[in-house]
Write a protein that holds these residues in place. Structure first.
Motif, mmCIF file in Angstrom:
data_model
loop_
_atom_site.group_PDB
_atom_site.id
_atom_site.type_symbol
_atom_site.label_atom_id
_atom_site.label_comp_id
_atom_site.label_asym_id
_atom_site.label_seq_id
_atom_site.Cartn_x
_atom_site.Cartn_y
_atom_site.Cartn_z
ATOM 1 N N UNK A 160 36.760 44.084 30.202
ATOM 2 C CA UNK A 160 36.278 44.992 31.247
ATOM 3 C C UNK A 160 36.437 44.372 32.632
ATOM 4 N N UNK A 161 35.998 43.111 32.781
ATOM 5 C CA UNK A 161 36.001 42.455 34.088
ATOM 6 C C UNK A 161 37.096 41.403 34.211
ATOM 7 N N UNK A 162 38.044 41.405 33.320
ATOM 8 C CA UNK A 162 39.147 40.466 33.392
ATOM 9 C C UNK A 162 39.963 40.714 34.671
ATOM 10 N N UNK A 163 40.480 39.658 35.315
ATOM 11 C CA UNK A 163 41.281 39.861 36.534
ATOM 12 C C UNK A 163 42.450 40.820 36.347
ATOM 13 N N UNK A 164 43.088 40.798 35.175
ATOM 14 C CA UNK A 164 44.197 41.723 34.942
ATOM 15 C C UNK A 164 43.715 43.163 34.970
ATOM 16 N N UNK A 165 42.571 43.426 34.344
ATOM 17 C CA UNK A 165 42.005 44.775 34.365
ATOM 18 C C UNK A 165 41.701 45.202 35.789
ATOM 19 N N UNK A 166 41.105 44.307 36.549
ATOM 20 C CA UNK A 166 40.770 44.616 37.938
ATOM 21 C C UNK A 166 42.022 44.933 38.761
ATOM 22 N N UNK A 167 43.087 44.169 38.533
ATOM 23 C CA UNK A 167 44.319 44.403 39.297
ATOM 24 C C UNK A 167 45.008 45.692 38.876
ATOM 25 N N UNK A 168 44.844 46.088 37.629
ATOM 26 C CA UNK A 168 45.375 47.377 37.192
ATOM 27 C C UNK A 168 44.640 48.524 37.879
ATOM 28 N N UNK A 199 35.171 35.953 39.198
ATOM 29 C CA UNK A 199 34.205 36.350 40.229
ATOM 30 C C UNK A 199 34.903 36.727 41.525
ATOM 31 N N UNK A 200 35.901 35.960 41.911
ATOM 32 C CA UNK A 200 36.601 36.231 43.163
ATOM 33 C C UNK A 200 37.385 37.530 43.087
ATOM 34 N N UNK A 201 38.093 37.749 41.977
ATOM 35 C CA UNK A 201 38.883 38.975 41.839
ATOM 36 C C UNK A 201 37.990 40.206 41.810
ATOM 37 N N UNK A 202 36.891 40.140 41.059
ATOM 38 C CA UNK A 202 35.974 41.283 40.992
ATOM 39 C C UNK A 202 35.393 41.600 42.362
ATOM 40 N N UNK A 203 35.056 40.569 43.129
ATOM 41 C CA UNK A 203 34.495 40.786 44.464
ATOM 42 C C UNK A 203 35.512 41.448 45.384
ATOM 43 N N UNK A 204 36.745 40.962 45.347
ATOM 44 C CA UNK A 204 37.792 41.541 46.203
ATOM 45 C C UNK A 204 38.072 42.986 45.817
ATOM 46 N N UNK A 205 38.278 43.228 44.531
ATOM 47 C CA UNK A 205 38.637 44.573 44.076
ATOM 48 C C UNK A 205 37.506 45.557 44.340
ATOM 49 N N UNK A 206 36.298 45.207 43.941
ATOM 50 C CA UNK A 206 35.170 46.128 44.131
ATOM 51 C C UNK A 206 34.872 46.333 45.612
ATOM 52 N N UNK A 207 34.957 45.253 46.399
ATOM 53 C CA UNK A 207 34.684 45.379 47.824
ATOM 54 C C UNK A 207 35.686 46.278 48.534
ATOM 55 N N UNK A 208 36.964 46.086 48.247
ATOM 56 C CA UNK A 208 37.998 46.900 48.888
ATOM 57 C C UNK A 208 37.915 48.362 48.463
ATOM 58 N N UNK A 209 37.672 48.586 47.169
ATOM 59 C CA UNK A 209 37.583 49.964 46.687
ATOM 60 C C UNK A 209 36.360 50.676 47.256
ATOM 61 N N UNK A 210 35.251 49.957 47.388
ATOM 62 C CA UNK A 210 34.065 50.566 47.999
ATOM 63 C C UNK A 210 34.343 50.936 49.453
ATOM 64 N N UNK A 211 35.018 50.061 50.176
ATOM 65 C CA UNK A 211 35.324 50.362 51.578
ATOM 66 C C UNK A 211 36.249 51.572 51.690
#
Length: 223
Positions: free
Chosen positions: A75-83, A147-159
């Motif tokens: 669910x929170x794997x960096x690959x999933x986040x980048x997809x 942690x870093x990838x999830x923060x970047x992905x979630x932060x950018x998508x929220x913005x």
């Protein structure tokens, strides 16, 4: 005699909230990076205490540990986040008028990934080692890539979502999912014994720095 008015010098535009936040977060990130690189004893001690406690729980709470492995590996794997980001980029390109934002989003995530790998190689911090591990991971420990990838992905998508004016229910749902994801992935990495707590903190700080900096760049350079 008529005197022409003295022209006042032009003031430089004040830095945006995102730029100021990026500066503060960058300072905090660098400070933590220095303490980790120096192997500052109080920090190492806290990391060790937290890791030993959570590893003891992980060994005995097998059901929860298995759940955390599914969450962190799928669910929170960096690959999933980048997809997820790739899907957002495709959607922005499909809108045609948002091609510049799509390019910016892809570049922001790429910069974050390169920064993460560069710091891992530079700091080269060993991961925790256990006689009875419950999970394994590769590469150096600091910062936590999850942690870093999830923060970047979630932060950018929220913005991005906020820019398009979502309804109250959608915004609250998205915010809750983002917070659970960012905090949850950090918890799972420490619980599973593959990261020190300061690795996760570093991932959060660096990820937030990337988000704030790239948002500031978008605001300044958007056509």
């Amino acid at each position: 005699m008529h005197q022409s008015p003295v022209e006042s010098p032009e003031r430089a535009p004040a830095p945006s909230v995102a730029a100021r936040a990026a500066a503060v977060l960058a300072v905090c990130s660098v400070l933590l990076l220095v303490l980790v690189a120096m192997r500052w004893h109080p920090l190492i001690g806290v990391d060790g205490d937290i890791s030993r406690t959570t590893h003891h729980w992980a060994v005995h709470e097998t059901g929860l540990t298995h759940t955390f492995r599914i969450l962190t590996d799928w669910v929170w794997d960096p690959l999933t986040m980048r997809l997820v980001i790739a899907a957002a980029v495709v959607w922005l390109v499909w809108r045609r008028s948002a091609w510049w934002t799509a390019l910016w989003l892809a570049a922001a995530v790429t910069v974050g990934a390169l920064l993460q790998q560069g710091l891992k190689a530079a700091v080269d911090r060993p991961r925790p080692v256990w006689r009875d591990p419950v999970d394994s991971a590769h590469y150096a420990s600091f910062p936590s890539g999850h942690a870093m990838t999830a923060t970047i992905v979630c932060g950018l998508l929220l913005w991005l979502l906020h820019r398009y004016g979502p309804g109250r229910a959608l915004w609250r749902t998205a915010l809750a999912v983002a917070l659970v994801s960012v905090l949850g992935v950090g918890l799972t990495r420490v619980w599973l014994g593959v990261h020190w707590s300061s690795d996760v903190l570093g991932g959060w700080l660096l990820g937030a720095t990337v988000v704030a900096l790239t948002v500031a760049v978008h605001r300044r350079l958007q056509p």
